[in-house]
Design a protein around this motif. Structure first.
Motif, PDB file in Angstrom:
ATOM      1  N   LEU A  26       0.865  -1.180   0.000  1.00 17.79           N
ATOM      2  CA  LEU A  26       0.000   0.000   0.000  1.00 17.79           C
ATOM      3  C   LEU A  26       0.898   1.225   0.000  1.00 17.79           C
ATOM      4  O   LEU A  26       1.754   1.377   0.878  1.00 17.79           O
ATOM      5  N   ILE A  27       0.711   2.088  -0.992  1.00 17.37           N
ATOM      6  CA  ILE A  27       1.480   3.326  -1.082  1.00 17.37           C
ATOM      7  C   ILE A  27       0.510   4.487  -0.998  1.00 17.37           C
ATOM      8  O   ILE A  27      -0.389   4.610  -1.835  1.00 17.37           O
ATOM      9  N   THR A  28       0.661   5.336   0.018  1.00 23.45           N
ATOM     10  CA  THR A  28      -0.225   6.486   0.125  1.00 23.45           C
ATOM     11  C   THR A  28       0.273   7.609  -0.775  1.00 23.45           C
ATOM     12  O   THR A  28       1.468   7.744  -1.037  1.00 23.45           O
ATOM     13  N   GLY A  29      -0.679   8.404  -1.261  1.00 19.48           N
ATOM     14  CA  GLY A  29      -0.320   9.482  -2.172  1.00 19.48           C
ATOM     15  C   GLY A  29       0.380   8.982  -3.413  1.00 19.48           C
ATOM     16  O   GLY A  29       1.374   9.554  -3.858  1.00 19.48           O
ATOM     17  N   ALA A  30      -0.152   7.914  -4.001  1.00 16.38           N
ATOM     18  CA  ALA A  30       0.562   7.212  -5.071  1.00 16.38           C
ATOM     19  C   ALA A  30       0.011   7.476  -6.462  1.00 16.38           C
ATOM     20  O   ALA A  30       0.396   6.805  -7.408  1.00 16.38           O
ATOM     21  N   ALA A  31      -0.859   8.454  -6.610  1.00 17.01           N
ATOM     22  CA  ALA A  31      -1.449   8.693  -7.927  1.00 17.01           C
ATOM     23  C   ALA A  31      -0.462   9.307  -8.906  1.00 17.01           C
ATOM     24  O   ALA A  31      -0.578   9.118 -10.122  1.00 17.01           O
ATOM     25  N   LYS A  32       0.534  10.033  -8.391  1.00 17.80           N
ATOM     26  CA  LYS A  32       1.489  10.686  -9.285  1.00 17.80           C
ATOM     27  C   LYS A  32       2.787  10.970  -8.542  1.00 17.80           C
ATOM     28  O   LYS A  32       2.940  10.645  -7.375  1.00 17.80           O
ATOM     29  N   ARG A  33       3.745  11.501  -9.275  1.00 14.34           N
ATOM     30  CA  ARG A  33       5.038  11.910  -8.734  1.00 14.34           C
ATOM     31  C   ARG A  33       5.726  10.762  -7.987  1.00 14.34           C
ATOM     32  O   ARG A  33       5.796   9.652  -8.507  1.00 14.34           O
ATOM     33  N   VAL A  34       6.252  11.026  -6.791  1.00 11.96           N
ATOM     34  CA  VAL A  34       7.049  10.023  -6.077  1.00 11.96           C
ATOM     35  C   VAL A  34       6.253   8.754  -5.814  1.00 11.96           C
ATOM     36  O   VAL A  34       6.738   7.635  -6.035  1.00 11.96           O
ATOM     37  N   GLY A  35       5.023   8.889  -5.335  1.00 11.09           N
ATOM     38  CA  GLY A  35       4.220   7.711  -5.017  1.00 11.09           C
ATOM     39  C   GLY A  35       3.977   6.822  -6.215  1.00 11.09           C
ATOM     40  O   GLY A  35       4.053   5.590  -6.124  1.00 11.09           O
ATOM     41  N   ALA A  36       3.694   7.436  -7.360  1.00 10.88           N
ATOM     42  CA  ALA A  36       3.472   6.657  -8.581  1.00 10.88           C
ATOM     43  C   ALA A  36       4.747   5.946  -9.005  1.00 10.88           C
ATOM     44  O   ALA A  36       4.711   4.793  -9.455  1.00 10.88           O
ATOM     45  N   ALA A  37       5.897   6.610  -8.869  1.00  8.15           N
ATOM     46  CA  ALA A  37       7.171   5.981  -9.229  1.00  8.15           C
ATOM     47  C   ALA A  37       7.446   4.767  -8.348  1.00  8.15           C
ATOM     48  O   ALA A  37       7.936   3.736  -8.828  1.00  8.15           O
ATOM     49  N   ILE A  38       7.119   4.864  -7.062  1.00 10.88           N
ATOM     50  CA  ILE A  38       7.290   3.722  -6.159  1.00 10.88           C
ATOM     51  C   ILE A  38       6.376   2.575  -6.580  1.00 10.88           C
ATOM     52  O   ILE A  38       6.801   1.414  -6.651  1.00 10.88           O
ATOM     53  N   ALA A  39       5.117   2.893  -6.856  1.00 10.10           N
ATOM     54  CA  ALA A  39       4.165   1.865  -7.277  1.00 10.10           C
ATOM     55  C   ALA A  39       4.642   1.178  -8.551  1.00 10.10           C
ATOM     56  O   ALA A  39       4.587  -0.054  -8.681  1.00 10.10           O
ATOM     57  N   GLU A  40       5.124   1.953  -9.513  1.00 12.07           N
ATOM     58  CA  GLU A  40       5.570   1.388 -10.788  1.00 12.07           C
ATOM     59  C   GLU A  40       6.791   0.492 -10.610  1.00 12.07           C
ATOM     60  O   GLU A  40       6.869  -0.589 -11.220  1.00 12.07           O
ATOM     61  N   GLN A  41       7.740   0.916  -9.775  1.00 15.50           N
ATOM     62  CA  GLN A  41       8.938   0.088  -9.598  1.00 15.50           C
ATOM     63  C   GLN A  41       8.616  -1.214  -8.868  1.00 15.50           C
ATOM     64  O   GLN A  41       9.122  -2.282  -9.245  1.00 15.50           O
TER      65      GLN A  41
END
Length: 266
Positions: A26-41
């Protein structure tokens, strides 16, 4: 001899086991920027990801659609206002039940905007401390039972080098991030050995947007104190988070500064 088909009990049991064995973050604030990069990796490494958002539902939906196109049923988004205690509880419940397991929590969501001393309001205090300290603490607390069951549960908090090196006109934000750093170390002691807790402390990674937007003069002033002489990009933070989640099992209570050397500049 007939081969097992997709509706056979054997195939179904193996498929369910493989799906259950896939780690979930679970990644909070993951829709864009840093959070999205974490989700993608993490997704690229075979993880399933729960993408939390508040006001960026369209971005979260687009991200999940892209990830699910690459691998079915591997991304799902959840909406919650982290300033709302009830919403945080609901987010924890949804995160634990959606795929029936949770291996990692990344507390990335953060409000950021200036609060010049003399003009700061109590509502600014409440907003900045809610997203940067209160929600990460109570979300972590609610998810501990499920994280512990995974056998290798981990929490990573996204902090900020300004927790140690205060930023002009951002005193409340800096205090909130300093509390987040203290929470990281405290929870590492509280939750060991079942759950590891670490932090990543970004420096000049990506300039803030919206109400926290920085002037070009402030950006130039910040870069003058970065030995690497450039912003790091969101992938740099994602790489550090992925390392703490997947590259080590014996680090806890640590905060990694990803700042291009700024923290050694003084």
């Amino acid at each position: 001899m007939a081969s097992a088909c997709s509706d056979s009990p054997i195939f179904y049991a193996i498929g369910r086991r493989l799906m259950t064995d896939t780690p979930v973050a679970l990644i909070t604030g993951a829709a864009k920027r840093v959070g999205a990069a974490i989700a993608e990796q993490l997704h690229g490494l075979g993880w399933r990801v729960l993408v939390h958002c508040h006001r960026s539902e369209s971005d979260a939906q687009a991200l999940c659609q892209r990830l699910n196109a690459a691998r079915a049923d591997s991304a799902h988004y959840l909406i919650a206002d982290l300033a709302d205690a009830t919403a945080v509880e609901t987010l924890a419940e949804q995160a634990q039940t959606h795929w029936g397991r949770l291996d990692a929590l990344v507390n990335n969501a953060s409000n950021f905007y200036p609060t010049a001393f003399g003009d700061a309001r109590q509502s600014d205090w409440d907003s900045l401390f809610a997203s940067n300290v209160r929600a990460p603490f109570f979300l972590s607390q609610a998810l501990v039972p499920t994280l512990a069951r995974s056998g290798a549960g981990a929490i990573v908090n996204i902090i900020d080098i300004h927790a140690e090196y205060p930023l002009q006109d951002h005193s409340i934000y800096c205090m909130a991030k300093a509390a987040n750093a203290a929470m990281t170390r405290a929870l590492a002691k509280e939750l060991a050995p079942a759950i590891r807790v670490n932090g990543v402390s970004p420096g000049a990674i990506a300039w803030p947007e919206g109400s926290g937007e920085m002037s070009e003069a402030m950006q130039a002033e910040i870069l003058r104190s970065v030995p690497m002489g450039r912003v790091g990009g969101v992938a740099a933070i994602a790489e550090a988070v992925v390392f703490l989640l997947t590259g080590t099992g014996y680090i806890t209570g640590q905060i990694i500064a990803v700042d291009g050397g700024r923290s050694v500049w003084g």
